[in-house]
Design an enzyme around this catalytic site. Structure first.
Site, PDB file in Angstrom:
ATOM      1  N   ASP A 142      34.687  -2.232  26.199  1.00  0.00           N
ATOM      2  CA  ASP A 142      33.748  -1.344  26.898  1.00  0.00           C
ATOM      3  C   ASP A 142      34.485  -0.493  27.937  1.00  0.00           C
ATOM      4  O   ASP A 142      35.328  -1.004  28.688  1.00  0.00           O
ATOM      5  CB  ASP A 142      32.688  -2.211  27.598  1.00  0.00           C
ATOM      6  CG  ASP A 142      31.516  -1.411  28.145  1.00  0.00           C
ATOM      7  OD1 ASP A 142      30.846  -0.752  27.330  1.00  0.00           O
ATOM      8  OD2 ASP A 142      31.284  -1.449  29.369  1.00  0.00           O
ATOM      9  N   GLU A 181      36.102   1.682  23.238  1.00  0.00           N
ATOM     10  CA  GLU A 181      35.003   2.587  23.542  1.00  0.00           C
ATOM     11  C   GLU A 181      35.556   3.480  24.647  1.00  0.00           C
ATOM     12  O   GLU A 181      35.565   3.107  25.814  1.00  0.00           O
ATOM     13  CB  GLU A 181      33.768   1.813  24.028  1.00  0.00           C
ATOM     14  CG  GLU A 181      32.549   2.694  24.162  1.00  0.00           C
ATOM     15  CD  GLU A 181      32.024   2.872  25.580  1.00  0.00           C
ATOM     16  OE1 GLU A 181      31.119   3.665  25.766  1.00  0.00           O
ATOM     17  OE2 GLU A 181      32.539   2.241  26.519  1.00  0.00           O
TER      18      GLU A 181
HETATM   19  C1  NOJ Z   1      29.111   1.532  27.408  1.00  0.00           C
HETATM   20  C2  NOJ Z   1      28.021   0.729  26.774  1.00  0.00           C
HETATM   21  O1  NOJ Z   1      27.930   1.097  25.410  1.00  0.00           O
HETATM   22  C3  NOJ Z   1      26.751   1.011  27.536  1.00  0.00           C
HETATM   23  O2  NOJ Z   1      25.634   0.463  26.889  1.00  0.00           O
HETATM   24  C4  NOJ Z   1      26.908   0.497  28.928  1.00  0.00           C
HETATM   25  O3  NOJ Z   1      25.755   0.857  29.669  1.00  0.00           O
HETATM   26  C5  NOJ Z   1      28.138   1.096  29.603  1.00  0.00           C
HETATM   27  N1  NOJ Z   1      29.293   1.067  28.762  1.00  0.00           N
HETATM   28  C6  NOJ Z   1      28.475   0.356  30.871  1.00  0.00           C
HETATM   29  O4  NOJ Z   1      28.975  -0.914  30.576  1.00  0.00           O
END
Ligand code: NOJ
Length: 571
Positions: free
Chosen positions: A226, A294
């Protein structure tokens, strides 16, 4: 007008690169919305386990599970209070181990989320930091600016709206006095319940190494990282000088993202992942453990840095997801993505939907386009990510009542907050619309989601969209996805990634001349035609049609490609 597609090369791709992940189809399970085993209306690990046969039959290679760790759920579990514990809402550690084993037994790999940019404010470290200023170095605490320190330390804005800083009380002294307002501020690029960690602190790095080992030892096949572009902040936390709203996924260049320092972290994680050789696997399935970033980076080239041979294995291709229904823009994004990842020898990934954006059926304006986009994506070289429910053609739910919405940005004053349906892509507080629980069977809510209700209301008209209703119907979106994934395994050339030499040619893909509004490309033994026009297009038949998102017309020699459609041809 009939226009000929130019000849396609039929040689096989050069040496097939190794690594199960290079052309894997990975299915994202949003845990709280997939399947509920205990009737509390929230999806859980046992629920997922009971539905694994659906995923095996769909034909995916791996499952990515969104966070199921101990969490106050301020941001759907992306606020982790204990990285080694399963939240009771979702089950137990034993359930997690059982799920991984059951998935492996069905030949499915399991990727779990790791959330390293921030913890929950309930994490033990943050609680210590609140009570004891000498325990704050694991986060970013700073004195405020202005008279009395009443202004935030810099001008950064949170991705969820409002300042990226929150002020804490002066802690209670040993004399037991009441907490005094007016203490330091802490940084949170997301919600205030998600304080950002300080990755310059050795203990933070050590802790995450240990967390990764914990889950690898339990048998998981990798991690979705993340905010992989956010862990390292620019030195001195300088003002950025404008009040631009940071976004999860969007064209933006913000100095608190994509700092070069993050790559050292990814390199060390790659070493850790590589150290888990197949021989050490407890659960028997051979293969490498992977990391997928991500990450948002300003260009495809910057994004490719995350997937250099000594860094993570994959990065989500959000440029593809963001692409409008425009053939030139799509072709450009495909070319740039393939070139950028080939330059570092990594496979490209493709994704159309996830739990943070409006579902692509709604974004593209019709189910016909969504089905066509899915076939396009699955024909491209590399790895593809599916988001639960897209195989059913689920639309975005745009009319959820305010009181059921849980997206933390909804109440934080983002640009479209409170204006239902006003958001272009769902990121401004309206992310609940793509998180409505899965419809499995039956004629009314909760459509087999579980023995109780569902934490977000499901639309009354989803009976025709359930897995049960679509199974066996050759025109259904579910059967289209099943057929596509089966063909992806069977047809030569499909799915294979670029060659590791990085010359960009190994995937065997060539664009073919085609009429305006139509994209066509060949891969060895295969042609894909993609008509973005709102009207049918006549073409000489490029081969034997093996799958089409809409029924084809024509007399056999020429073929009428339907409006907004994608067709796969064997040649
Ligand atoms: C990316 C995640 O996909 C999202 O759902 C989340 O709110 C943010 N990162 C913060 O962790």
């Amino acid at each position: 007008m009939t226009q000929e597609l130019t000849a396609v090369h039929t040689e096989s791709p050069s040496s097939k690169p190794t690594g199960w992940w290079r052309d894997a189809v990975i299915y994202q399970v949003y845990v709280r919305s997939f399947a509920d085993s205990d009737g509390d209306g929230v999806g859980d690990l046992r629920g997922i386990r009971s539905r694994l046969p659906h995923l095996a039959r769909l034909g995916v290679d791996a499952v990515w599970l969104t966070p199921f760790y101990a969490s106050p759920q301020a941001d759907g579990g992306y606020d982790v209070a204990d990285y080694r514990a399963v939240d009771p809402l979702f089950g137990t550690l034993e359930d997690a181990a059982d799920l991984v084993r059951a998935a492996h037994d069905l030949g499915l790999r399991v990727i779990v989320d790791v959330v390293p940019n921030h913890t929950s404010d309930r994490h033990r470290w943050f609680q210590e930091a609140l009570c004891d200023p000498s325990a704050r170095a694991r986060y970013h605490f700073r004195p405020g600016r202005g008279p009395g320190g009443d202004l935030p330390p810099n001008d950064w804005e949170s991705v969820f709206g409002g300042p990226a800083w929150t002020r804490v009380d002066v802690p209670v002294g040993s004399g037991g006095s009441r907490p005094e307002a007016g203490g330091e501020w802490y940084l949170h690029l997301f919600a205030p319940e998600q304080p950002d960690l300080n990755w310059e602190h050795a203990e933070v790095r050590e802790e995450f190494d240990s967390v990764l080992r914990f889950w690898l030892d339990l048998g998981v096949d990798g991690f979705r990282v993340d905010v992989a572009h956010g862990m390292v902040k620019p030195p001195g936390l300088p003002d950025i000088g404008h009040s631009g709203q940071a976004r999860l996924i969007g064209e933006q260049v913000l100095p608190f993202f994509d700092q070069d320092g993050v790559h050292e972290i990814h390199r060390s994680w790659r070493r850790l992942l590589d150290s888990y050789s197949p021989a050490l696997r407890p659960c028997g399935t051979p293969g490498q453990r992977i990391g997928v970033a991500e990450a948002w980076a300003p260009t495809s080239e910057r994004l490719a840095l995350y997937v250099r041979p000594d860094e993570l294995h994959q990065a989500f291709n959000f440029r593809f997801l963001n692409c409008p229904w425009d053939p030139e823009a799509m072709r450009r994004v495909i070319d740039e993505s393939l070139a950028a990842t080939a330059s570092v020898g990594a496979p490209t990934t493709w994704v159309l939907s996830n739990h943070d954006v409006v579902r692509h059926t709604t974004r593209y304006g019709s189910l016909a386009r969504a089905r066509a986009a899915a076939l396009l994506m699955l024909a491209l070289p590399g790895s593809a990510y599916l988001y639960q429910g897209e195989e059913l053609g689920l639309p975005e739910v745009t009319d959820l009542p305010d009181e059921v919405r849980r997206d933390p940005a909804f109440r934080r004053g983002g640009p479209a907050t409170g204006a239902q349906g006003a958001s272009a892509d769902g990121q401004e507080g309206l992310r609940d619309g793509c998180r409505v629980p899965m419809p499995w069977s039956g004629a009314e809510p909760p459509y087999g989601f579980g023995p109780g209700g569902s934490w977000l209301p499901q639309p009354a008209d989803w009976a025709g969209l359930t897995v049960e209703a679509q199974t066996g119907d050759p025109h259904s979106t579910l059967e289209l996805y099943r057929a596509a994934l089966e063909l992806r395994r069977a047809l030569p050339g499909l799915g294979a990634g670029p060659d590791p030499a990085g010359n960009g040619e190994g995937n065997g893909m060539r664009w073919l001349d085609s009429p305006a509004g139509v994209l066509a490309f060949g891969r060895p033994g295969f042609v894909c035609t993609f008509n973005t026009r709102g009207t049918p297009v006549e073409l000489p038949s490029p081969g034997r049609p093996v799958l089409s998102s809409s029924p084809l017309g024509g007399d056999g020699r020429t073929v009428l490609i339907p409006a907004d459609s994608c067709t796969w041809w064997a040649i």
